[in-house]
Design an enzyme around this catalytic site. Sequence first.
Site, short mmCIF file in Angstrom:
data_model
loop_
_atom_site.label_atom_id
_atom_site.label_comp_id
_atom_site.label_asym_id
_atom_site.label_seq_id
_atom_site.Cartn_x
_atom_site.Cartn_y
_atom_site.Cartn_z
N LYS A 44 24.20 29.87 25.73
CA LYS A 44 25.35 29.72 24.39
C LYS A 44 25.38 30.59 23.36
CE LYS A 44 26.58 25.71 26.26
NZ LYS A 44 27.88 25.32 26.55
N ASP A 45 24.59 31.68 23.34
CA ASP A 45 24.54 32.76 22.23
C ASP A 45 25.72 33.79 22.86
OD1 ASP A 45 22.04 31.85 21.53
OD2 ASP A 45 21.24 33.71 21.87
#
Length: 458
Positions: A44-45
């Site tokens: 998700k970064d």
Amino acid sequence: MNYYNSIVDTIGNTPLVKLNSVTKGIRGTVLAKVEYFNPGNSVKDRIAIRMIEDAERRGELKPGGTIIEGTSGNTGFGLALTAIAKGYKCIFTMADKQSKEKIDILRAVGAEVVVCPTNVAPDDPRSYYSVAKRLNREIPNSIYPNQYDNLSNTAAHYEHTGPEIWRDTEGKITHFAASVGTGGTISGTSRYLKEQNPDLFTLGLDTYGSVFKKYKETGIFDPGEIYPYLTEGIGEDILPQNVDFSVIDQFIKVTDKDAAIMARRLSREEGLFVGWSCGTAVHGALEWAKDNLTDDDVLVILLPDHGTRYLAKIYNDTWMKDHGFLEDRAFKTARDIVRSKNGASQLTTIAAGVTVSQAIQVLNRYAISQIPVTDENGHIVGSLTDSTILNRLIDDPAVKDHPVSEVMDKPFKFVGLDNTIDALSSLIDRDNKALLVRDEREQVHIITQADLLAAMTN
């Protein structure tokens, strides 16, 4: 000197690692795209930095602003790292089923966390979706990135994750597998890979209690598919705009238990200390691969996050035993109840159009006190109990000639196979007299109060 200007500059270019132990008996080459090498320890970064920078370019987020998002934890952590690098504040809403570690990690990096109930509808004002939207309306100079419908999510993977996999496999990848939540990871990556190789096969891994698999196969959004499950970060009770079903060839569902056990195997046998949904992805992909991969195939499975998020859950033996995921378990599960009845719990239903008198005959014939009600297409639309019938007949004896549809109650709740007796008992009350569960063959079974009592005493 060789250095990065901020931690978010280290996002991406995560490694491919060959799986060797859990793949015994599987033909071809199976590689894991290990996303916990990102600075926030998850895939998700990638979308966090992309959504914020796109919002900045559009002028929606100004200096000193606040980022408000509904998250299962990982997107929130990526957004928090981005906020630190860029000077923003963060408020995150989370469902109460998420691990304590995720909440603590977000607070450790300066975010405010609002915990919301899990078992409410998405449009319920208490849901973590609704609370995030309300806070965005109330707080000036704030944005709600909305990872579910924000197509910057898909774009991040189309522009980076897909090209990385294609580059690192030298274009030899033939199959791609990933668990599906918001849908951006699998959709963006798959779209890029299919543009390079139209014959590439993409496998989506779903969880029981989620709507994706049935929607892909039938085009029907079935609320009856939705029920509580434990695995975090995947599956949905909505259809996010980021899920592009046209680039996902097939869905497979994986139980909470199978996912948890595979995550632990990856840690112990492969040295990959990964999160719960990583177990979902690998278990489902390898089950599919047993009958479908050839010697020349290359399967890449994306592993979304790190095991530190789940220390108190799937990596805690007591928690695993209490939830029936280890053999010396403390509590029986819905699966055990279904098996113990040797098929006797398979569903008997009644059509909504029959009369109440006919319904009474069915209840008496099968010696049951409750029954699901179906429409003409076989979909469960309600429930009927002997107590409901009795109360209605006392008020008006003529009700016996009315159709069941006029007197039925709301449908019984669906639950997961791995829900334990303590969880099941909390869901049965005066308004919900029984529970429904789908087994691995998609057959529906009923669990009653009598079934729970028998399981507790045997």
